[in-house]
Design a protein around this motif. Structure first.
Motif, PDB file in Angstrom:
ATOM      1  N   ALA A 168       0.824  -1.209   0.000  1.00 44.72           N
ATOM      2  CA  ALA A 168       0.000   0.000   0.000  1.00 44.72           C
ATOM      3  C   ALA A 168       0.860   1.263   0.000  1.00 44.72           C
ATOM      4  CB  ALA A 168      -0.941  -0.003   1.203  1.00 44.72           C
ATOM      5  N   VAL A 169       1.821   1.335   0.886  1.00 45.04           N
ATOM      6  CA  VAL A 169       2.639   2.552   1.009  1.00 45.04           C
ATOM      7  C   VAL A 169       3.431   2.804  -0.263  1.00 45.04           C
ATOM      8  CG1 VAL A 169       4.734   1.598   2.100  1.00 45.04           C
ATOM      9  CG2 VAL A 169       3.986   3.887   2.668  1.00 45.04           C
ATOM     10  N   ASN A 170       3.858   1.742  -0.938  1.00 43.20           N
ATOM     11  CA  ASN A 170       4.650   1.910  -2.154  1.00 43.20           C
ATOM     12  C   ASN A 170       3.823   2.310  -3.368  1.00 43.20           C
ATOM     13  OD1 ASN A 170       7.540   1.556  -1.685  1.00 43.20           O
ATOM     14  ND2 ASN A 170       6.897  -0.378  -0.793  1.00 43.20           N
ATOM     15  N   LYS A 171       2.519   2.392  -3.248  1.00 45.69           N
ATOM     16  CA  LYS A 171       1.674   2.918  -4.323  1.00 45.69           C
ATOM     17  C   LYS A 171       1.647   4.446  -4.319  1.00 45.69           C
ATOM     18  CE  LYS A 171       0.354  -0.970  -6.091  1.00 45.69           C
ATOM     19  NZ  LYS A 171       0.817  -1.352  -7.427  1.00 45.69           N
ATOM     20  N   VAL A 172       2.096   5.055  -3.233  1.00 46.21           N
ATOM     21  CA  VAL A 172       2.109   6.515  -3.145  1.00 46.21           C
ATOM     22  C   VAL A 172       3.342   7.027  -3.892  1.00 46.21           C
ATOM     23  CG1 VAL A 172       2.216   8.504  -1.593  1.00 46.21           C
ATOM     24  CG2 VAL A 172       0.905   6.468  -0.923  1.00 46.21           C
ATOM     25  N   PRO A 173       3.154   7.920  -4.854  1.00 42.55           N
ATOM     26  CA  PRO A 173       4.296   8.441  -5.624  1.00 42.55           C
ATOM     27  C   PRO A 173       5.377   9.031  -4.709  1.00 42.55           C
ATOM     28  CG  PRO A 173       2.243   9.110  -6.646  1.00 42.55           C
ATOM     29  CD  PRO A 173       1.885   8.487  -5.320  1.00 42.55           C
ATOM     30  N   GLY A 174       6.621   8.703  -5.042  1.00 45.10           N
ATOM     31  CA  GLY A 174       7.754   9.229  -4.290  1.00 45.10           C
ATOM     32  C   GLY A 174       8.156   8.422  -3.081  1.00 45.10           C
ATOM     33  N   ILE A 175       7.402   7.382  -2.795  1.00 42.43           N
ATOM     34  CA  ILE A 175       7.705   6.567  -1.617  1.00 42.43           C
ATOM     35  C   ILE A 175       8.581   5.388  -2.003  1.00 42.43           C
ATOM     36  CG2 ILE A 175       6.719   5.082   0.183  1.00 42.43           C
ATOM     37  CD1 ILE A 175       6.415   8.179   0.582  1.00 42.43           C
ATOM     38  N   ARG A 176       9.598   5.180  -1.195  1.00 40.40           N
ATOM     39  CA  ARG A 176      10.456   4.005  -1.285  1.00 40.40           C
ATOM     40  C   ARG A 176      10.374   3.319   0.069  1.00 40.40           C
ATOM     41  NH1 ARG A 176      12.759   8.126  -3.402  1.00 40.40           N
ATOM     42  NH2 ARG A 176      14.111   8.478  -1.611  1.00 40.40           N
ATOM     43  N   GLY A 177       9.327   2.516   0.230  1.00 40.16           N
ATOM     44  CA  GLY A 177       9.092   1.806   1.476  1.00 40.16           C
ATOM     45  C   GLY A 177       9.857   0.498   1.485  1.00 40.16           C
ATOM     46  N   ALA A 178      10.559   0.236   2.577  1.00 29.98           N
ATOM     47  CA  ALA A 178      11.388  -0.962   2.690  1.00 29.98           C
ATOM     48  C   ALA A 178      10.930  -1.820   3.862  1.00 29.98           C
ATOM     49  CB  ALA A 178      12.853  -0.579   2.873  1.00 29.98           C
ATOM     50  N   LEU A 179      10.513  -3.040   3.545  1.00 26.17           N
ATOM     51  CA  LEU A 179      10.156  -4.017   4.566  1.00 26.17           C
ATOM     52  C   LEU A 179      11.458  -4.619   5.092  1.00 26.17           C
ATOM     53  CD1 LEU A 179       8.226  -5.810   6.176  1.00 26.17           C
ATOM     54  CD2 LEU A 179       8.010  -7.260   4.134  1.00 26.17           C
ATOM     55  N   CYS A 180      11.775  -4.335   6.329  1.00 26.86           N
ATOM     56  CA  CYS A 180      13.036  -4.786   6.915  1.00 26.86           C
ATOM     57  C   CYS A 180      12.775  -5.764   8.054  1.00 26.86           C
ATOM     58  CB  CYS A 180      13.835  -3.592   7.439  1.00 26.86           C
ATOM     59  SG  CYS A 180      14.334  -2.448   6.145  1.00 26.86           S
ATOM     60  N   ARG A 188      20.611   4.751  -9.278  1.00 26.06           N
ATOM     61  CA  ARG A 188      19.600   3.689  -9.146  1.00 26.06           C
ATOM     62  C   ARG A 188      18.281   4.246  -8.623  1.00 26.06           C
ATOM     63  NH1 ARG A 188      24.586   0.300  -6.813  1.00 26.06           N
ATOM     64  NH2 ARG A 188      25.517  -0.147  -8.837  1.00 26.06           N
ATOM     65  N   ILE A 189      18.363   5.188  -7.701  1.00 26.50           N
ATOM     66  CA  ILE A 189      17.149   5.849  -7.215  1.00 26.50           C
ATOM     67  C   ILE A 189      16.486   6.601  -8.365  1.00 26.50           C
ATOM     68  CG2 ILE A 189      16.225   7.585  -5.604  1.00 26.50           C
ATOM     69  CD1 ILE A 189      17.292   4.869  -4.363  1.00 26.50           C
ATOM     70  N   ASP A 190      17.296   7.253  -9.172  1.00 23.86           N
ATOM     71  CA  ASP A 190      16.760   7.948 -10.351  1.00 23.86           C
ATOM     72  C   ASP A 190      16.065   6.967 -11.291  1.00 23.86           C
ATOM     73  OD1 ASP A 190      17.823  10.285  -9.304  1.00 23.86           O
ATOM     74  OD2 ASP A 190      19.578  10.295 -10.636  1.00 23.86           O
ATOM     75  N   GLY A 191      16.596   5.759 -11.396  1.00 28.38           N
ATOM     76  CA  GLY A 191      15.966   4.721 -12.215  1.00 28.38           C
ATOM     77  C   GLY A 191      14.610   4.313 -11.674  1.00 28.38           C
ATOM     78  N   ILE A 192      14.504   4.200 -10.368  1.00 25.16           N
ATOM     79  CA  ILE A 192      13.211   3.885  -9.734  1.00 25.16           C
ATOM     80  C   ILE A 192      12.217   5.002 -10.024  1.00 25.16           C
ATOM     81  CG2 ILE A 192      12.013   3.623  -7.523  1.00 25.16           C
ATOM     82  CD1 ILE A 192      14.600   2.243  -6.476  1.00 25.16           C
ATOM     83  N   THR A 193      12.666   6.236  -9.876  1.00 28.63           N
ATOM     84  CA  THR A 193      11.795   7.391 -10.136  1.00 28.63           C
ATOM     85  C   THR A 193      11.335   7.419 -11.589  1.00 28.63           C
ATOM     86  OG1 THR A 193      12.918   8.626  -8.390  1.00 28.63           O
ATOM     87  CG2 THR A 193      11.639   9.910  -9.976  1.00 28.63           C
ATOM     88  N   ALA A 194      12.223   7.053 -12.504  1.00 28.71           N
ATOM     89  CA  ALA A 194      11.855   7.018 -13.925  1.00 28.71           C
ATOM     90  C   ALA A 194      10.761   5.984 -14.197  1.00 28.71           C
ATOM     91  CB  ALA A 194      13.087   6.722 -14.781  1.00 28.71           C
ATOM     92  N   ILE A 195      10.855   4.835 -13.557  1.00 27.02           N
ATOM     93  CA  ILE A 195       9.809   3.811 -13.697  1.00 27.02           C
ATOM     94  C   ILE A 195       8.490   4.350 -13.185  1.00 27.02           C
ATOM     95  CG2 ILE A 195       9.005   1.544 -12.921  1.00 27.02           C
ATOM     96  CD1 ILE A 195      12.021   0.731 -12.774  1.00 27.02           C
ATOM     97  N   LYS A 224       7.490   7.442 -12.886  1.00 19.83           N
ATOM     98  CA  LYS A 224       6.958   8.473 -13.788  1.00 19.83           C
ATOM     99  C   LYS A 224       6.378   7.856 -15.060  1.00 19.83           C
ATOM    100  CE  LYS A 224       9.692  12.314 -12.161  1.00 19.83           C
ATOM    101  NZ  LYS A 224      10.774  13.266 -12.436  1.00 19.83           N
ATOM    102  N   LYS A 225       6.999   6.833 -15.579  1.00 20.03           N
ATOM    103  CA  LYS A 225       6.509   6.184 -16.797  1.00 20.03           C
ATOM    104  C   LYS A 225       5.086   5.668 -16.621  1.00 20.03           C
ATOM    105  CE  LYS A 225       7.410   2.443 -20.043  1.00 20.03           C
ATOM    106  NZ  LYS A 225       8.313   1.367 -20.461  1.00 20.03           N
ATOM    107  N   TYR A 226       4.778   5.140 -15.461  1.00 21.11           N
ATOM    108  CA  TYR A 226       3.469   4.533 -15.235  1.00 21.11           C
ATOM    109  C   TYR A 226       2.481   5.432 -14.512  1.00 21.11           C
ATOM    110  CZ  TYR A 226       5.564   0.359 -17.113  1.00 21.11           C
ATOM    111  OH  TYR A 226       6.182  -0.532 -17.953  1.00 21.11           O
ATOM    112  N   SER A 227       2.885   6.655 -14.212  1.00 19.92           N
ATOM    113  CA  SER A 227       1.960   7.606 -13.582  1.00 19.92           C
ATOM    114  C   SER A 227       1.001   8.144 -14.635  1.00 19.92           C
ATOM    115  CB  SER A 227       2.737   8.771 -12.947  1.00 19.92           C
ATOM    116  OG  SER A 227       3.507   8.311 -11.892  1.00 19.92           O
ATOM    117  N   LYS A 228      -0.212   8.354 -14.246  1.00 20.96           N
ATOM    118  CA  LYS A 228      -1.219   8.870 -15.179  1.00 20.96           C
ATOM    119  C   LYS A 228      -1.543  10.303 -14.892  1.00 20.96           C
ATOM    120  CE  LYS A 228      -2.990   4.356 -15.925  1.00 20.96           C
ATOM    121  NZ  LYS A 228      -3.893   3.498 -16.440  1.00 20.96           N
TER     122      LYS A 228
END
Length: 149
Positions: free
Chosen positions: A74-86, A136-143, A145-149
């Motif tokens: 759920a938290v990782n569906k929010v744009p800009g969030i990088r939630g890590a289950l540790c 790598r973080i920039d790569g995550i952000t690019a993904i 953005k690609k799928y944001s509507k």
């Protein structure tokens, strides 16, 4: 640091144990619920924590459910969030140093309280390493953005 925290009913006891620990460490805590053990839906609380961090109202967040799996999704569906289950200290350290995780996700039914506190402490104290990791973080952000509507 201003920390958003939220949990469903399965994570309530751990959330309530973590809050005073955060305050003792000098952090401001914003609790986004839940406040009872009545059955509730983790997406609500994951979204609240994620939005608080994404919108800049809080510096980082902690989201907790029984296993950590559902609220992580759920938290990782929010744009800009990088939630890590540790689930251990090494994951907490790497999630910050390499991945610049801005939300820590915990599973209350899979972690003891002592281990959870150590994970939280390490996660809060570890800085992002930058350099090659930023690419790598920039790569995550690019993904994202690609799928944001």
């Amino acid at each position: 640091m201003k920390i958003a925290i939220g949990s469903d009913h399965g994570g309530l006891a751990l959330k309530e144990a973590i809050k005073p620990f955060l305050i003792e460490q000098g952090h401001e805590v914003v609790d986004f619920g839940t406040a009872t053990t009545d059955s509730c839906d983790y997406p609500i609380y994951g979204q609240r924590v994620g939005e608080a961090v994404s919108f800049g109202d809080c510096d980082r967040g902690i989201a907790i459910c029984g296993t950590g799996l559902g609220i992580s999704m759920a938290v990782n569906k929010v744009p800009g969030i990088r939630g890590a289950l540790c689930t251990n200290e090494f994951m907490a350290e790497m999630s910050r140093e390499h991945n610049d995780a801005n939300v820590l996700v915990l599973g209350a039914r899979v972690l003891g309280e002592g281990l959870a506190m150590r994970i939280v402490k390490i996660w809060l104290e570890t800085e992002f390493g930058g350099d090659r990791h930023q690419r790598r973080i920039d790569g995550i952000t690019a993904i994202e953005k690609k799928y944001s509507k």
